[in-house]
Design a protein around this motif. Structure first.
Motif, PDB file in Angstrom:
ATOM      1  N   LEU A   1      63.147   6.544  12.282  1.00 60.09           N
ATOM      2  CA  LEU A   1      63.720   7.937  12.913  1.00 60.09           C
ATOM      3  C   LEU A   1      63.207   8.905  11.926  1.00 60.09           C
ATOM      4  O   LEU A   1      62.925  10.179  12.363  1.00 60.09           O
ATOM      5  CB  LEU A   1      65.282   7.974  13.002  1.00 60.09           C
TER       6      LEU A   1
ATOM      7  N   PHE B   1      70.773   9.621  18.480  1.00 58.35           N
ATOM      8  CA  PHE B   1      70.362   8.326  18.277  1.00 58.35           C
ATOM      9  C   PHE B   1      71.505   7.412  17.601  1.00 58.35           C
ATOM     10  O   PHE B   1      72.117   7.995  16.636  1.00 58.35           O
ATOM     11  CB  PHE B   1      68.907   8.221  17.149  1.00 58.35           C
TER      12      PHE B   1
ATOM     13  N   ARG C   1      66.079   5.153  21.707  1.00 59.02           N
ATOM     14  CA  ARG C   1      66.225   6.599  22.720  1.00 59.02           C
ATOM     15  C   ARG C   1      67.428   6.317  23.513  1.00 59.02           C
ATOM     16  O   ARG C   1      67.767   5.183  24.136  1.00 59.02           O
ATOM     17  CB  ARG C   1      65.310   6.740  23.172  1.00 59.02           C
TER      18      ARG C   1
END
Length: 101
Positions: A86, A61, A54
């Protein structure tokens, strides 16, 4: 294929809020997690998780070799794990919300 000992081109996200480690060129959260577990076998390194990926910029990202900056422990397997984490986080959108919301 990525080589190590360099930093990736950050010009794509230069105007975004990305906190990079001055020593490694990697995003700060991931760099801190990797430097804590430095040493040993790079094949045995645990996945850092979505929180380490993060950035202050919402929903942005850095994945793959660029996420490791100059650190030489990046493996293609690690990049694949980051993508899987993710994708799973986007499936459960509550994971992607910043802490405190």
């Amino acid at each position: 294929m990525a080589l190590t000992g360099y930093t990736g081109d950050a010009s794509l996200y230069r105007q975004l809020q990305v906190h990079e480690c001055y020593a490694t060129g990697a995003p700060m959260n991931l760099s801190a997690a990797l430097l804590k577990s430095a040493g040993g076998d790079c094949l045995a390194q645990p996945s850092a998780g979505i929180e380490a990926l993060r950035n202050p910029e919402p929903h942005f990202f850095i994945l793959g070799a660029k996420s490791y900056g100059r650190l030489s422990t990046f493996l293609l397997r690690t990049g694949y794990q980051q993508i899987d984490q993710l994708a799973a986080a986007y499936a459960d959108e509550s994971v992607l919300l910043p802490a405190g919301t």
